[in-house]
Design a protein around this motif. Structure first.
Motif, mmCIF file in Angstrom:
data_model
loop_
_atom_site.group_PDB
_atom_site.id
_atom_site.type_symbol
_atom_site.label_atom_id
_atom_site.label_comp_id
_atom_site.label_asym_id
_atom_site.label_seq_id
_atom_site.Cartn_x
_atom_site.Cartn_y
_atom_site.Cartn_z
ATOM 1 N N UNK A 58 0.822 -1.213 0.000
ATOM 2 C CA UNK A 58 0.000 0.000 0.000
ATOM 3 C C UNK A 58 0.852 1.258 0.000
ATOM 4 N N UNK A 59 2.173 1.071 0.043
ATOM 5 C CA UNK A 59 3.067 2.221 -0.013
ATOM 6 C C UNK A 59 3.586 2.677 1.334
ATOM 7 N N UNK A 60 3.260 1.963 2.398
ATOM 8 C CA UNK A 60 3.750 2.357 3.714
ATOM 9 C C UNK A 60 5.251 2.121 3.782
ATOM 10 N N UNK A 61 5.943 3.033 4.422
ATOM 11 C CA UNK A 61 7.396 2.918 4.547
ATOM 12 C C UNK A 61 7.756 1.809 5.538
ATOM 13 N N UNK A 62 8.957 1.285 5.377
ATOM 14 C CA UNK A 62 9.471 0.268 6.300
ATOM 15 C C UNK A 62 9.478 0.827 7.724
ATOM 16 N N UNK A 63 9.870 2.088 7.854
ATOM 17 C CA UNK A 63 9.914 2.738 9.169
ATOM 18 C C UNK A 63 8.540 2.717 9.834
ATOM 19 N N UNK A 64 7.504 3.060 9.074
ATOM 20 C CA UNK A 64 6.146 3.083 9.635
ATOM 21 C C UNK A 64 5.616 1.674 9.898
ATOM 22 N N UNK A 65 5.998 0.730 9.053
ATOM 23 C CA UNK A 65 5.599 -0.659 9.310
ATOM 24 C C UNK A 65 6.237 -1.134 10.607
ATOM 25 N N UNK A 66 7.468 -0.742 10.842
ATOM 26 C CA UNK A 66 8.150 -1.122 12.080
ATOM 27 C C UNK A 66 7.407 -0.564 13.293
ATOM 28 N N UNK A 67 6.970 0.665 13.201
ATOM 29 C CA UNK A 67 6.198 1.255 14.297
ATOM 30 C C UNK A 67 4.948 0.407 14.555
ATOM 31 N N UNK A 68 4.244 0.039 13.477
ATOM 32 C CA UNK A 68 3.054 -0.794 13.621
ATOM 33 C C UNK A 68 3.402 -2.131 14.284
ATOM 34 N N UNK A 69 4.460 -2.777 13.829
ATOM 35 C CA UNK A 69 4.877 -4.065 14.400
ATOM 36 C C UNK A 69 5.249 -3.885 15.876
ATOM 37 N N UNK A 70 6.001 -2.838 16.172
ATOM 38 C CA UNK A 70 6.382 -2.580 17.569
ATOM 39 C C UNK A 70 5.151 -2.397 18.445
ATOM 40 N N UNK A 71 4.192 -1.612 17.974
ATOM 41 C CA UNK A 71 2.941 -1.433 18.730
ATOM 42 C C UNK A 71 2.219 -2.767 18.898
ATOM 43 N N UNK A 72 2.233 -3.575 17.855
ATOM 44 C CA UNK A 72 1.567 -4.882 17.928
ATOM 45 C C UNK A 72 2.228 -5.772 18.982
ATOM 46 N N UNK A 73 3.549 -5.730 19.036
ATOM 47 C CA UNK A 73 4.274 -6.551 19.998
ATOM 48 C C UNK A 73 4.021 -6.081 21.435
ATOM 49 N N UNK A 74 3.664 -4.796 21.598
ATOM 50 C CA UNK A 74 3.378 -4.277 22.938
ATOM 51 C C UNK A 74 2.022 -4.747 23.455
ATOM 52 N N UNK A 75 1.169 -5.198 22.568
ATOM 53 C CA UNK A 75 -0.106 -5.758 23.006
ATOM 54 C C UNK A 75 -1.252 -4.765 23.036
ATOM 55 N N UNK A 76 -2.221 -5.091 23.860
ATOM 56 C CA UNK A 76 -3.482 -4.351 23.893
ATOM 57 C C UNK A 76 -3.348 -2.885 24.296
ATOM 58 N N UNK A 77 -2.279 -2.526 24.950
ATOM 59 C CA UNK A 77 -2.111 -1.131 25.359
ATOM 60 C C UNK A 77 -1.936 -0.205 24.163
#
Length: 147
Positions: A58-77
């Motif tokens: 969809x054109x999202x940058x690797x940097x922004x995908x990393x932020x999403x993954x990091x947030x996902x790894x943090x869980x429900x918070x």
């Protein structure tokens, strides 16, 4: 089941080097490694890999995908933050779809224009189209520049 980088790359339709790059950039914190450091992909890693590929396409940058993954790894918070990221990217895709639909509409009009010109043996049959829209399908009227 355990998969190698090559096997999982083949399943996903990407190169092994792409997966190695994703790992190097921190997008694969969920992937386990053997004692020798070999990546060991499991079936439960596929949904993660699929969302990474989706966001990348969809054109999202690797940097922004990393932020999403990091947030996902943090869980429900971080649900709100993840929802914001996904919603924002969805809006970007919606806008791209609208742009592509406009381009497709123009190409459909030009296809009709040249098909009818070809049948007539000339583009001159359309020279009076701006005065008489009856000869043009209604869906193409928006492309006609009025004199």
């Amino acid at each position: 089941m355990i998969y190698t980088v090559g096997e999982i790359a083949k399943q996903m339709g990407v190169s092994a080097s792409t997966l190695r790059y994703y790992d190097k950039e921190g997008l694969l914190p969920f992937v386990e490694r053997s004692k020798g450091g070999i990546r060991m992909f499991k079936d439960e890693d596929l949904p993660w890999l699929n969302i990474i590929e989706c966001l990348k396409k969809t054109g999202m940058s690797i940097k922004d995908i990393k932020v999403f993954i990091d947030y996902s790894m943090e869980g429900d918070s971080k649900i709100d933050e993840r929802l914001d990221i996904i919603s924002s990217q969805r809006n970007i895709v919606d806008n791209k779809i609208k742009e592509f639909q406009d381009m497709l509409d123009m190409l459909n009009y030009k296809t009709w224009f040249y098909e009818t010109s070809k049948k007539a043996g000339t583009c001159a049959i359309h020279k009076d189209d701006t005065d008489n829209l009856d000869n043009i399908p209604k869906k193409f009227h928006k492309f006609i520049v009025k004199k």
